[in-house]
Every structure is written in structure tokens, then in C-alpha cells.
Design an enzyme around this catalytic site. Sequence first.
Site, short mmCIF file in Angstrom:
data_model
loop_
_atom_site.label_atom_id
_atom_site.label_comp_id
_atom_site.label_asym_id
_atom_site.label_seq_id
_atom_site.Cartn_x
_atom_site.Cartn_y
_atom_site.Cartn_z
N ASP A 168 0.85 -1.18 0.00
CA ASP A 168 0.00 0.00 0.00
C ASP A 168 0.89 1.24 0.00
OD1 ASP A 168 -2.26 1.91 0.83
OD2 ASP A 168 -3.29 -0.02 0.88
N HIS A 204 -3.43 5.99 3.60
CA HIS A 204 -4.28 4.88 3.20
C HIS A 204 -3.79 3.55 3.77
CE1 HIS A 204 -5.99 1.91 0.34
NE2 HIS A 204 -6.99 2.77 0.22
N SER A 386 -11.45 -0.53 -0.55
CA SER A 386 -10.16 -0.55 0.14
C SER A 386 -10.34 -0.86 1.61
CB SER A 386 -9.48 0.81 0.02
OG SER A 386 -8.78 0.95 -1.17
#
Length: 952
Positions: A168, A204, A386
Site C-alpha cells: 500500500d 491509506h 479498500s
Amino acid sequence: MTLMLVILMIPEWTSVQEKLTSELATQISNASPNTFIPCIVVMKEGYPYKETEIYTVKERIKIYREIAERSQKPLIEWLLGRTDAKIGQRFWVINGFYLEAKPEVIIQIAQRPDVSLISHDGEVRLIEHENQTVPSSRGIPWNITKVRADSCWSAGYTGQGVILGIIDSGADYTHPALAGKWTGYWYVASGLPQSPTPYDDNGHGTHCLGTILGGDGPGPFPEDVGIAFNARYVAAKGINSSGTGTYNGLLQCMQFIANLKESVDVKAVSNSWGSIYVNDTFFYPITRTYLSIGIVPVFANGNSGTSGSNIPGNYSTVIGVGATDSTDTIASFSSRGPAPNLPPWNDTSTWLRTDWNRIKPNITAPGVSVYSCIPGGGYTTKNGTSMATPHVTGTIGLLCQKNPTLSPRLIYSILIDHVDKPSRGEPYPNNTYGWGRLNAWKAVQKTPRINQPYLSVVNIVIADPPPGGNGNGLVEPGETAQLIAYIENVCEQPGVNTTGNLKTFDNFITINNPFHSFGTILPRQVVANPNNPFIFTAHNLTPHGHKANLGLIVNSDGPHDTLDFCDTFLFSLQIGTPPPPHAILEDDFEYGSGIDSFLYYWDTTGNWVRTSNQSFSPPYSAYSGVPYDSLLRTLTLKNSLDLTTFQEPELRFWHKYYFYPQNQVVDTVAVRVSTDGGSTWLSLWSYRWQNEPESIPWTEMRIPLTSYISNNLKIRFLSKIKIFGGSRQFHWWIDNFRITTPYDNEPPYFTNTTRWTDTSFTGPFPVHSTVTDVNGVDSVYLYYRINSGNWQRLVMSHQGNNIYQATIPSQVLNTRIDYYLWARDKWVYPNSGCDPVGAPNDGYYSFQIRPVGAVEQLPGDGLTFALSVSNPMRDDVRLKYATPISVRVTIIAYDITGRQVRKLLDQDVNPGQYELSWDNKDDTGRRVSAGVYFIRMVAHTFCKTEKIIRIR
């Protein structure tokens, strides 16, 4: 001479193009001869995935490395020392390497017979919808309890000893919720800011990692945001601060984790990113390598809604995850399938299970308002597939704690076999929910121990041949049908003496032939019962469209005295064709019965008109009109609607549009709803503006209104265009507007009805039943008669929790009592139903009161005691008992030596039916070990013992 001319002069250009991705071919065509173009060269020689299954993971890695080294060597040697090519990192997770070269060199490489593909260095993006910073939760967030991770913690499954991976934007390893969980393994793709320790300049990755393993579960830490809080992680950063990455960067990250597998047993990798290209197969062989070396690739399915799933999330070789909200409604942004009907998607040899058939997503999980970590020690809620993906990755950590030997194929089957199936998503599987919504507790409970077989029902085929059916392939009310079950052994242990028992959990279904012996099922083998199908009958009063609930109980012995397998696979079956939804309001913008519906139903501002130049159902539709100004233009329902008496209302309309925003800016194009008659408005749908023309043909929109039920509802279509000159190119047509609710053709449904048997007890006789209906129950009655006399009626009073009860008065000896139940629902057009189905004409419940000694049974007649689940069992032991009289009941569990283990019940009990559960703990509260136990019930002169076999 330009490069384009050079290309056209190459006689093999067509064959060269076949080895280039279309994006790379375009780059070559547009590039100058001296431009260095980044690309990834993939060799022709593949890996023998099937043949290497007999080897260990380390041996497989060694084989793949040797193949990559040997097959790449001639081309690498040809490129060494050249000034027109720069060799980058070489890989074995895919048999290829990164290269920057001039167009002519790339063309020459494409002509080599040992090269299969040259890919552009594509772009990937994070799959995130939106976020909002929120204060501390100080508790277990809704998404963790929704998938029942907290139940797993209570049973001791926390991810202890398991290592999981994430690729990620990085990770804040110092975050309080993540502290101490980093294994020390970390990688940053080339071109990104390097660091010896993990960091996250986007946020994220930290959020996703928090959902995987953040917090400490039932411990003192306040933010329990993670599923497998005792697991540890490895991390690779392939995404930059802006949320994008390259194929080369992601490939480096995937190679890093594959390299670790030799010494670090990474079980699964969470990937909440996707390619921006359509039908790109570049990552396909990488995911196959991952599966071969025992790593489960988990990918977000995408946030494109009905526009299709992301790559690699839609591959057959990954677990693609969709997103749901707290009510189990699919998120509007969650991408739907199916996957492309193209190679390699339709190559069944790559499927994780035979029943995949291009269905995406495979599974859904919470992905709306998911609360988790952000860099710097804070927390936020985010939306997106996600956010759903790490729920699945964390759950894999729980499964692998229970059984560290699970294969990726077995993990896949366990997850999708034991999901929750929201009713609004039926039938399953489908391209919205996949097989259903993740339930970590169900999956952990059904995870086999080491050396235990695991079988899965991968397909159910229904036939209705004459004489029982009409042969149209649909089971109609009153028909007798056949059911063929396909069972696959998805583990490495053979299943011996495998049997199937078909059970009904539905009042309208009767099983005629419930049993079949499948024999021994070898690993990876699929068997079925076409020569001895299960047979069942649907009652002729079954409502059309009724979803009947059935289950197939599969039992199998493990080989060589290993643990046995027993599981119940639940599924639903539609009986007949459901009627169309009931229309609360509908308008097709036509004239009818002297009414101009456009003027009668709608208020307009701006240029909205009725038009005949476009329509879904001729001749008319509503048209936004050509924009001549920058003012707001609206089409609004004139009169408010009352939806308070309707269940699950839905807005449906067909629309077609053409937007050309180069000469204008699309400021607002939306559908909005008001629950207060038009004072305030909320968005239901809006156009996502892009810097390019967009048009769609006539398309149906279906938008749930469940969250907007009121007695003062309005709908509005609106547009506002800012024009900067040039031609005006904005057109929006609406047709066949409807607000509907599912048609309720179902009568109230009865379960757990008291059924009295012959007795010497003279009463009174309490009767209770659970009565449910989607629209609520209006009234419930009990009808009874004495010695075939006239039927008498008793009102059944509501006891709470959908339970209704009435009491038949005491009677004298030698009396026969018949009874049945009747109920009516609160639907606009009420339905009524009976228990038993069709009573009294089709039957009713009966019993007799006889003097003691006249009943041809042992003393204590009417008392019953039985297990409600099949042996052997891993879960809590569930028991059922019933008594027609008030009596003291004692139930005690003993071990095989006769020693008392647990006193489960010792008290006076009134007449009725009861259920009891033993949580497998002894009288001191400690959990009992695996083995044979006996449970004995004693009541007056009644005594019965049940034997159970408990396995871990």
C-alpha cells in the site's frame, strides 16, 4: 524518416504488436527514436504450477527462480553493454524484468521467440472513496462486531503467531494501535522516498493495516479497530503520497514478499489498489505464483459501481472484496461483476474453485464509515472497497492461527462457504455481494484442524422432470423436483464414507428422498449424485417467488483415524416466479385518461419539457432541455408521497444522457430526495464530471429509498451548467419513472409451534409460535375443536420477540383435541396463512387425553429428549426436550468413565418445548477436552441418554 515509417516498414509489425500491450504500442508509435521507454519484459517460459504441487514451498521457489534465471539469461546477455537499453530489476515472481529502452530495441525484443509479452509500465491507484476525521470511538467499532471478530477473540482466536502482509502507501509503525506488530521486514519501491523504517505519506496504508490488526481486542487499549490484533505484519510501499504507483513499483513489492516466503511464512497480502486499464492480464501470473507458494492475494474489487470490477480484483486467482454498510446494504460505489469472458479469466484451470464462473466480487465486507488508524496516532472513518479488503485479510489471520497448514484454495472455500447472506442480495452467489458478507466467526468455527478433511458443496442443480414436474426447469408450487449436489474436496486429505442428508427448514417443503452416499472423495475431486438425486416436493400453497431454505448435511470420515468432517451447507431455492413489484407511483410522461401526466405530476423550472425526440417507451420522455444559461433547472414531484406503510421502497427510472463538457462545466447533475416535502434535499445520485464527453444509452437506475421513508417524500431531477462558450452539448432524458415496493405475496410465516402429543395430562394446554412477516403481523388466532366438534377460536396474545401464545382450556379424559394456527399480515392487501400449511383442510395438530395405563407407551409418555445437531461436533452442544406436564427435569453430562462433568439443568419445568445449550465447559468453568461424553435426562420415570463425540 520518422519512427512511424520505420514501424510500417517492418514486415513482422503485426506479430510484434501481438506481444505488446496496446498502451506500449501507442507509446512506441508516438515516441522519437532516441526516447527511452519504460517497460516490463515477460519471458515465454512459464512455471509448472500443477507439477510442483508435490514439492514444498521452498522447493517450488527454487524451481521458479531457476527457470527465471535460465530463460532470461540469453536476452540479458544480449542487452548487456548496450547504450540504447538499461536493464532494471529482474524478477521471478513473474518470469520477467524491468527495462528502459529505445523503441527499436523494444521492437527487436518483441521479435524474439523466447519473449511472450512486453508490457507498458502502467499506473495503479488506491481504491478509496472518501474519508472524514472523527473522534475516538472508545470501543469496538461496528464493522468489527458486524463480522463477529469479537466472538473469535472470546474463543481464543486473535491471529497469534500469524504473519500477514500489506502492499500500500506504507505504514505508521509507531502508531499506538500498531506498535510492536512490525516484524522488521519493510520495502520501498524505487523512485519513492527511501527509509529503513516504515512510514506512510498518504495515510491509506495505515488505515488498512489498522483494520487488519490494530488495537488489542478485549485488552485495555481503547481503540479496537483490527480483526487479528495479535498477528504481525510485513509491509511494502508501492504507492506514493498522491495515491498512485507503477507496475514496476508494485511488482518490486510483490517480489519482496515472495522472497520473504522462504523464511517468513506470510499467509496473505492485502492489496487495496487497482490498475487503471481494462482487461489487463499483467498481474495474472504473479497471483498464480503467490497461490503456488502459499500466499493468498486479497484485492479490493473497485469503487466503480456498476461500471465493472478493478484489475487485479476481478482475477480468478484472487479474493476480490466488495463493500457493504452497517445495514448490509451494498455500497453504491462497490464494483459489480462479472469478470470478462476472455482468457485467462475463463480458463477454468486457474479458478480457485469450480463454481467461480466469473462472479465478482467473491465476498463483501464492511466498507462504509470504517473507523481505523491514520499516521500520527489519530483515527478516521473512510469509505471504499479498500476498507473492506483488510477485513478479509485479518480474518485469514484468525483462520491460520487455528490451522497453520491451510492452503489458499481451502482458505478461499472456508471464507465463501460460511458468509452471512443479506436477504436483499438473494439469490446467491451474484455479481453484487458475491457469495455473501464476511462472517469471521462462522469461518473460524468451520476451519478444519490439521489433517482433517474439508468438503464444499460447489453447485446445486435442480430439475423438475415429469411426472412430478412440468420440465420447464423451474420448481412450481405443487411440483416434485430433483436435486443434484456437486461436492468438492478442497483439502489434501481424502474424505472417506462421505454422505449427504438433505434437510428442509421451510414449512412449504417436504423431503422425499433425503440421503445419498458419495463414498470416498479424493483431494481436488468433484463428485455428484445424478443417479440417485435428492427428491423434494413444494406444497401447492407455496407462494410464487417464495425463497425456501434448505440445507445439505455433509459427513465424511478422515483417513487413518484423523478427525472427521461434518458441516451443513445452507442454500435457498426459489419456488415459482415472483410477481412484479407493486408500484406506489409510476409515470411514463404520456397522456392517459384525459390527464397530461407531465403537468399533473411534475413541477418544472428552467428548460425541462416533455419531448418525443427520445424515449425509452415511445412516444414521450422528460427532457432537461438545451442550457441557455447557468441557472438551476429542476423537475420535481408536485405532490408528496407517504411511504410509511411500505417495506423497502425503491426508485426506478430509465435515463439517457450526453454531456460534452469541453465548452461548459457540469456543475450539478443529480437526483435528490426530500423527506420534509421539499424544504431540504439529499443526494441520491450525481453525475461524476470528467474532462471528456460522456454518453450512455438508455439505462435503468434503481436506487433504494429504505433510508428515506417518510410521509412527506419528494423526488427531484436537477441540472446546473456553467457555459464558457462554444456549442451547448448537454442532454438528459428521463422515462418510465416508478417508485415501487417488493410485492408481498407471502402469508405470515410460523416457526417453533408447540405440538402436543398424546398424554394423560388434562390441561390447560399452552400453545406458542413464532409468527413473522415482512410487513408485520396484524392478528393471530388459535382454532381448536373437541372430539371433532365445531372449531372454536382463541386470540393469541403477543409475548414479544414475534412470539404469540394462547392456551387451550383443560379437558376431561378420553378427549381428542385438534388445533391449528391462523394469522394475517399488515400488507396493503392483507395475506393470511395457517400452520400447518393449508389447515384445516390439509391437516392439523391432534392429540388425545387418555387414562394412565391406556397409553401404549412407557410412563412419562410425551417427554422427549434429543440432540439438535449431528455428531461429531466442534461447537456448542445443542439439545431439545419437551414435556406435556409440569415436572422436575434433571440433565447432566458425564465423561466416558461415568464422572459428572456438568449439571446442565435441575429445576421444575412447565409443559412445553425447550432448547438447551452446553458450552463445553465443566462445572468449574474450564473447557472440556475432545472425547466421548454422555448426556442424560431424567424426569419422573422418564430417562434417556444421548452420546456425543466432541472434537476440537
